[in-house]
Write an enzyme that holds these catalytic residues in place. Structure first.
Site, PDB file in Angstrom:
ATOM      1  N   GLU A 304       0.405  -1.278   0.503  1.00 36.38           N
ATOM      2  CA  GLU A 304       0.218  -0.003  -0.120  1.00 36.38           C
ATOM      3  C   GLU A 304       0.780   1.343  -0.012  1.00 36.38           C
ATOM      4  O   GLU A 304       0.840   2.533  -0.638  1.00 36.38           O
ATOM      5  CB  GLU A 304      -1.082   0.277   1.222  1.00 36.38           C
ATOM      6  CG  GLU A 304      -2.474  -0.433   0.970  1.00 36.38           C
ATOM      7  CD  GLU A 304      -3.287  -0.066   1.762  1.00 36.38           C
ATOM      8  OE1 GLU A 304      -4.377  -0.929   1.778  1.00 36.38           O
ATOM      9  OE2 GLU A 304      -3.177   0.127   3.213  1.00 36.38           O
ATOM     10  N   HIS A 333       8.796 -26.367   0.203  1.00 32.74           N
ATOM     11  CA  HIS A 333       8.542 -27.736  -0.774  1.00 32.74           C
ATOM     12  C   HIS A 333       7.311 -27.581  -1.818  1.00 32.74           C
ATOM     13  O   HIS A 333       6.350 -27.674  -1.557  1.00 32.74           O
ATOM     14  CB  HIS A 333       7.748 -28.375   0.595  1.00 32.74           C
ATOM     15  CG  HIS A 333       9.275 -29.412   1.399  1.00 32.74           C
ATOM     16  ND1 HIS A 333      10.213 -30.028   1.156  1.00 32.74           N
ATOM     17  CD2 HIS A 333      10.010 -28.648   2.055  1.00 32.74           C
ATOM     18  CE1 HIS A 333      11.049 -30.501   2.013  1.00 32.74           C
ATOM     19  NE2 HIS A 333      10.692 -29.857   2.688  1.00 32.74           N
ATOM     20  N   LYS A 447     -13.045   1.245  -2.293  1.00 37.15           N
ATOM     21  CA  LYS A 447     -14.511   1.891  -1.137  1.00 37.15           C
ATOM     22  C   LYS A 447     -15.278   2.727  -1.591  1.00 37.15           C
ATOM     23  O   LYS A 447     -16.513   2.177  -1.241  1.00 37.15           O
ATOM     24  CB  LYS A 447     -13.342   2.522   0.001  1.00 37.15           C
ATOM     25  CG  LYS A 447     -12.236   1.791   1.259  1.00 37.15           C
ATOM     26  CD  LYS A 447     -11.907   2.477   2.370  1.00 37.15           C
ATOM     27  CE  LYS A 447     -11.026   1.462   3.447  1.00 37.15           C
ATOM     28  NZ  LYS A 447     -10.482   2.887   4.235  1.00 37.15           N
TER      29      LYS A 447
HETATM   30  O1  PA5 Z   1      -3.065   0.522   6.038  1.00 36.41           O
HETATM   31  C1  PA5 Z   1      -4.191   1.725   5.527  1.00 36.41           C
HETATM   32  O2  PA5 Z   1      -4.697   2.469   5.721  1.00 36.41           O
HETATM   33  C2  PA5 Z   1      -5.122   1.222   5.715  1.00 36.41           C
HETATM   34  O3  PA5 Z   1      -5.460  -0.600   5.628  1.00 36.41           O
HETATM   35  C3  PA5 Z   1      -6.476   0.992   6.765  1.00 36.41           C
HETATM   36  O4  PA5 Z   1      -6.028   0.185   7.779  1.00 36.41           O
HETATM   37  C4  PA5 Z   1      -8.147   0.092   6.296  1.00 36.41           C
HETATM   38  O5  PA5 Z   1      -8.614   0.352   4.901  1.00 36.41           O
HETATM   39  C5  PA5 Z   1      -8.945   0.572   6.941  1.00 36.41           C
HETATM   40  O6  PA5 Z   1      -9.317   1.833   7.510  1.00 36.41           O
HETATM   41  P1  PA5 Z   1      -9.983   2.419   8.816  1.00 36.41           P
HETATM   42  O7  PA5 Z   1      -9.049   1.822   9.713  1.00 36.41           O
HETATM   43  O8  PA5 Z   1     -10.145   3.205   7.999  1.00 36.41           O
HETATM   44  O9  PA5 Z   1     -11.348   0.985   9.656  1.00 36.41           O
END
Ligand code: PA5
Length: 478
Positions: A304, A333, A447
């Site tokens: 990310e 393996h 989202k």
């Molecule tokens: O790293 C990130 O920003 C995302 O993976 C969020 O943690 C994830 O989408 C969850 O978001 P939120 O904490 O707003 O529910």
């Protein structure tokens, strides 16, 4: 107050050995010292870039200060955790992505691998679950094994607008209410200080929920060392002060803009050089079942953060390498054949453990069958370490780049070091690439599309856009 003695801290130092990345080991398949020298300025600039922005909430750099600025929060968490351990039989995290991977990873790393199956006396705290999906089968399976009225649910969401987490919340809230349970007695919110929707829900209950703040400048994937991870860990009886001390220790080790002295910067530089060579797969292979979920946590952190379409100047760069999770020796393996003989498109990072905390002697027997008999008298620790070394060596001999993160043992202090090193590495690598490491526009787009498909108000245009996509052609469905 310093954590344990200086000698102990030094003995627990996490180090990086990148010999098998270099031409000295790999010949023309390796990185030369002059290639490393050529990147020196870029690495220094990345270090300065990250260093200058430390602690800046507006740039999502608040995570750098988490090892230092949470004394009051830690005391509060420890007191709350003590109550939870007394009062509840189960502790369930409701969350996803950055709000779930960290708590799962630390649980896996520092607790008994069969924690939930241990008898209560040995377990010494609630059973622990992280509900990191919206698979209905998984939710049903959870409901089959917990008693909701005896469960503390920690709803973790910065935005309080993540469909997965809020769906989990709605289901559990409904169940608790139907059982006559006051939600605020069985739920704790970890969320943004004032903006998140969980705050609005709390307002409806007159501010009765216990809440922890997911600080403004800390993004989900950098949040394990704030209440997101600290509360679940403390409930499990994990030494959270040790985790934070480990992070601070690694921070001090990484205080120089010098590849030879700063392991996080060295790893970022290696990643940068190999990316330029087209090595676009990065495997993380811990040789430890306790670190299996470290690979999951790291994959999100790296993917990310580094997978970005544009750089700061607005150029299309489509940056990133694909992180792959692997487990030693299990995946010897399964995947290692490909790593040794397939395309030269990978860098393998091993995590090796010096002391597993238990040796597990292998009994003697069947000396007349050489394939079996030679194992007797050794230990499982020797075996896993030998296989780790042998795999790194075999990769090196085949001209495949690999490096090793060495952990003296897996404990709260070394885990804190490892997390902080990987976070710094990610921040440095993002700076070298000139991208925004801390946003996630791709995730946000997904989202929004989900909101539109489920008919959320305000997303009508998005719904129209999705509906106007070319219809699926039957001829491509087999
Ligand atoms: O790293 C990130 O920003 C995302 O993976 C969020 O943690 C994830 O989408 C969850 O978001 P939120 O904490 O707003 O529910």
């Amino acid at each position: 107050m310093a954590y344990k003695t200086k000698e102990w801290r030094n003995a627990m130092r996490v180090t990086v050995d990148y010999n098998y990345m270099m031409s000295r080991s790999l010949g023309d398949k390796g990185i030369t010292d002059s290639e490393l020298r050529a990147i020196k300025d870029k690495a220094e600039q990345a270090f300065d870039y990250v260093n200058d922005k430390r602690g800046r909430d507006d740039l999502y750099m608040g995570w750098t200060e988490l090892p230092y600025n949470q004394d009051a929060i830690v005391s509060d968490i420890l007191a709350t955790a003590k109550e939870i351990r007394k009062k509840f039989k189960y502790f369930v995290v409701l969350g996803i992505g950055g709000s779930a991977l960290g708590p799962s990873m630390v649980f896996n790393a520092l607790k008994h691998l069969h924690h939930n199956e241990l008898p209560p006396k040995l377990r010494g705290g609630p059973k622990f679950y992280v509900e990191d999906n919206v698979d209905p089968v998984r939710m049903q399976a959870l409901l089959d094994v917990i008693e909701p009225e005896k469960t503390c649910f920690n709803v973790i969401s910065k935005s309080g607008a993540t469909s997965e987490t809020m769906a989990q919340f709605l289901i559990i809230a409904d169940i608790l209410e139907k059982k006559g349970v006051n939600l605020a007695d069985n739920m704790i919110f970890t969320t943004d200080a004032c903006r998140g929707n969980l705050i609005k829900i709390d307002d409806k209950f007159g501010g009765k929920f216990k809440k922890y703040v997911l600080p403004d400048g800390v993004g989900g994937r950098f949040s394990e060392l704030c209440p997101v991870g600290l509360l679940p860990a403390a409930v499990l009886g994990i030494d959270i002060k040790g985790m934070l001390a480990g992070a601070a220790y690694m921070d001090s080790i990484c205080s120089k803009p010098n590849i030879a002295k700063n392991p996080a910067l060295a790893c970022a530089a290696l990643m940068y050089i190999t990316m330029q060579q087209g090595k676009n797969i990065h495997v993380l292979m811990p040789y430890s079942d306790n670190l299996k979920l470290m690979a999951d946590w790291y994959c999100q952190l790296w993917a990310e953060s580094i997978g970005k379409a544009v750089d700061y100047a607005g150029n299309t760069v489509n940056a990133g390498t694909t992180p792959v999770k692997s487990l030693g020796v299990t995946d010897q393996h399964s995947q290692v054949q490909l790593y040794i003989e397939g395309p030269y498109d990978k860098v393998i990072t091993f995590i090796s453990v010096k002391n597993y905390g238990t040796q597990m002697p292998i009994a003697y027997g069947y000396d007349d069958i050489p394939d079996v008999g030679f194992l007797g008298g050794h230990t499982m620790q020797e075996l896993i370490q030998a296989e780790n070394k042998a795999t790194a060596y075999a990769l090196m001999r085949a001209g495949r780049m690999n490096y090793t993160i060495n952990m003296p043992e897996v404990n709260a202090f070394t885990l804190g070091q490892l997390m902080f090193m990987l976070e710094l590495q990610t921040a440095y690598a993002g700076a070298m690439l000139g991208i925004d490491t801390f946003n996630q526009p791709g995730v946000e787009n997904g989202k929004k599309a989900t909101f539109a498909l489920l008919g959320k108000k305000g997303y009508e245009n998005k719904k129209r856009e999705i509906d106007s996509a070319p219809p699926l052609d039957e001829k491509y469905i087999v």
